[in-house]
Structures are given as C-alpha cells and as structure tokens.
Design an enzyme around this catalytic site. Sequence first.
Site, mmCIF file in Angstrom:
data_model
loop_
_atom_site.group_PDB
_atom_site.id
_atom_site.type_symbol
_atom_site.label_atom_id
_atom_site.label_comp_id
_atom_site.label_asym_id
_atom_site.label_seq_id
_atom_site.Cartn_x
_atom_site.Cartn_y
_atom_site.Cartn_z
ATOM 1 N N GLY A 1 0.926 -1.094 0.031
ATOM 2 C CA GLY A 1 0.192 0.130 -0.040
ATOM 3 C C GLY A 1 0.877 1.204 -0.067
ATOM 4 O O GLY A 1 2.129 1.337 -0.388
ATOM 5 N N THR B 1 7.380 -3.006 10.762
ATOM 6 C CA THR B 1 6.842 -1.328 11.072
ATOM 7 C C THR B 1 5.499 -1.365 10.876
ATOM 8 O O THR B 1 4.889 -0.340 10.972
ATOM 9 C CB THR B 1 7.602 -0.398 10.144
ATOM 10 O OG1 THR B 1 7.434 -0.733 8.781
ATOM 11 C CG2 THR B 1 9.017 -0.222 10.477
ATOM 12 N N ARG C 1 2.306 -4.041 12.233
ATOM 13 C CA ARG C 1 1.758 -4.256 13.606
ATOM 14 C C ARG C 1 2.339 -5.285 14.392
ATOM 15 O O ARG C 1 2.562 -6.425 13.325
ATOM 16 C CB ARG C 1 0.109 -4.467 13.407
ATOM 17 C CG ARG C 1 -0.560 -3.255 13.362
ATOM 18 C CD ARG C 1 -0.678 -2.365 14.692
ATOM 19 N NE ARG C 1 -1.360 -1.447 14.370
ATOM 20 C CZ ARG C 1 -0.910 0.208 14.067
ATOM 21 N NH1 ARG C 1 0.472 0.213 13.618
ATOM 22 N NH2 ARG C 1 -1.809 1.012 13.733
ATOM 23 N N GLU D 1 2.007 -3.592 23.525
ATOM 24 C CA GLU D 1 2.343 -2.293 23.610
ATOM 25 C C GLU D 1 1.813 -1.220 24.715
ATOM 26 O O GLU D 1 0.676 -1.507 24.725
ATOM 27 C CB GLU D 1 2.540 -1.536 22.371
ATOM 28 C CG GLU D 1 3.174 -1.990 21.122
ATOM 29 C CD GLU D 1 3.115 -1.375 19.906
ATOM 30 O OE1 GLU D 1 2.528 -0.254 19.726
ATOM 31 O OE2 GLU D 1 3.475 -1.797 18.955
ATOM 32 N N HIS E 1 7.570 1.994 18.575
ATOM 33 C CA HIS E 1 6.603 2.570 17.782
ATOM 34 C C HIS E 1 6.749 3.783 17.352
ATOM 35 O O HIS E 1 5.911 4.663 17.804
ATOM 36 C CB HIS E 1 5.316 2.093 18.372
ATOM 37 C CG HIS E 1 3.953 1.700 17.356
ATOM 38 N ND1 HIS E 1 3.144 1.163 17.682
ATOM 39 C CD2 HIS E 1 4.016 2.680 16.140
ATOM 40 C CE1 HIS E 1 2.061 1.373 16.649
ATOM 41 N NE2 HIS E 1 2.567 2.030 15.774
HETATM 42 C C1 DGY Z 1 -0.172 4.243 12.513
HETATM 43 O O1 DGY Z 1 -0.495 5.361 11.976
HETATM 44 O O2 DGY Z 1 -1.065 3.201 12.207
HETATM 45 C C2 DGY Z 1 0.769 4.197 13.467
HETATM 46 O O3 DGY Z 1 1.217 2.907 13.569
HETATM 47 C C3 DGY Z 1 0.417 4.931 14.947
HETATM 48 O O4 DGY Z 1 -0.661 3.702 15.454
#
Ligand code: DGY
Length: 317
Positions: free
Chosen positions: A156, A232, A234, A263, A283
């Site tokens: 994406g 990066t 989830r 988290e 995060h």
């Molecule tokens: C998002 O924008 O999804 C970041 O990971 C913060 O939650």
Amino acid sequence: MAPIVAVTRSTLPGTGLERLGQVAELRRWPEDTPPSPDQLRGLLTGADALLCQNSDHVDAAVLEAGEQLRVLALPSAGYDGTDVATAQARGVVVTNTPGVLHETTADLAFALILMARRGLLTAADSLRTGGWTGSRLDAYLGLDVTGACLGLIGYGEIGQAVARRAAGFGMTVQHTLSRRPDDALSRAVSLDKLLSTSDVVSLHVPLTEQTRRLIGAAELASMKPTATLVNTARGGVLDESALLTALRAGRLHSVGLDVFDREPRNGVGDPLLQHERVVALPHIGSATEATRARMVDLAVDNIIAVLNDKPPLTPIP
Ligand code: DGY
C-alpha cells in the site's frame, strides 16, 4: 451550544487542538498516562466527538457510553485497536489519517533495514562502551543493502514508499499480499516465493483476522538464513515467540522491530528486545514533528466536517 469533543491526551503535536478549541468545547484527559476503559467511558459521556489513539482500544463497552457520539477520529493509519464495526453500527463516523504519514514511516522502515543489516546498534554500543580498541578489517561486518533483494509484504502507501527508497539503493523489489500487479518498482510474487528469495523482508500489512500471525515458525523457516526481517506494521502480524525461537536457533541475520504484540513494552529483561541481532524501537514510525502535526490536523478536519454535517475527508469504509 458548542459541541463537546473528548480528547484522550492532555497534549497533542501541532496546532490542531487550538483550532478545534475555537469551534468546540474540548474535554481533555488531564493525565500523562492514557485513560483506562472506565475513564474513557466517563470522558465519552455526553461527547459529540472523540479524538483518541488507536492504542486507546475503544471497544463496544466503551462505545456504549458515547450515546451522543457522532465521530471518532484516529490520528493514525491503523485502526485495528478500535471496534470500527460496532461504532459504525451505532451511526458513528470513524476516520483515520492515510496519505500523511507514509513517507515518514517508510523512512523509519528503511532506517531499520540499514540498522539491522549493517549491525549499527551493536557498533554504536561498542563505541560507547569502549569496545573500539583497534582497527580490524574483520570487525563490525554487516551485510550489504545495496543490490539486495527486498520483499515487501503489503504494498500500500507505505510499502510503495519503501520501494521508492529501495530503488535508490539498487535493490530488486518484490511484493505480495496486495491487489497491485507489477509496476516499475516492484514485481508481484507469491508469499512463498517472496519469503524464500528475499534478503530483506519488510512487513506493511494492516492487522486483520487474515494477517494475524501471518509470519510464524513455518514462514520464518522458509526465509534465507541470512535474511533480515523488519516489522513497522503491527506486532500481531508476527509470531514473536516463533521469532525468538528462530533467532536462538541461529536463523535470520537480523531483525528490526518498531511494533510489538503488547505495547507499550518494557525492553528491560525482554529476551526478544535484548537479543543481539534485534534492533527495537518504541513504535515511532510516524514520529516526526511535521508528520504528527499533520495527523492531528487531519483528525481535527474530520471532526469539524462531521460536526458541520459535511462528509469526512478520510472515513474508514
Ligand atoms: C499508524 O498510523 O497506524 C501508526 O502505527 C500509529 O498507530
């Protein structure tokens, strides 16, 4: 009477809250620590709008308290921590913030690729702790990023932004789990092929029932033993205990993590976060001043639109 907007943090980056305060009564959570579910219910009672974080976990029980709620605005791309279906069934518009954070998050993903692949955390720690005692050609050796094969799981906005960076490093790029076909930057392949042929695998899928634990023991075993894995997206997309087992068995060259199953996470004594081949960050994918301000601004614009009976800018479908 001005509408009431509940805000789950005492401060937010940028000037969005000030703008919101000019058209609504702000009910801000006053503490530094986020509200508990009960406190969230209290904050929501009588509110017309909620500006909260995905990590606040607004579930059905919390939403019950929002009898007047018309809009729930998340300043994030992800919305896996929010019960969007229940909110929408209650007639609440839910919005997120695509389009404003992908470049910054891609920067961080690429930073993790470089840190992990070149062993930069270990090298920096060694210097700080007096470990650089002589120049040796065989010390601090990492693996090349330039010319390596990058596999993007999820293609994406963020995955594509990572692919643009990879082009500058002369990487071969492939992607999967996307409806997007081949393009000038990347070619679409099966997950099996991606896992077995990529030098760097970077995760960019949202957390859904289909992607939960997508990368487990079997997938880790099918990766190159010299591969780098970066997450990066989830934490729930990756089976953390399988990852630790794989690392302990000597599989994978390195791992870069910005997201975790639980988290916030305390790294002290945590065997995964302390592992010598893991670089872990708290995060911070979208954490730059400008980007976080843009995220808050877009969330505020969504709230103002809905409160004025206009269509939201970025509703979650
Ligand atoms: C998002 O924008 O999804 C970041 O990971 C913060 O939650």
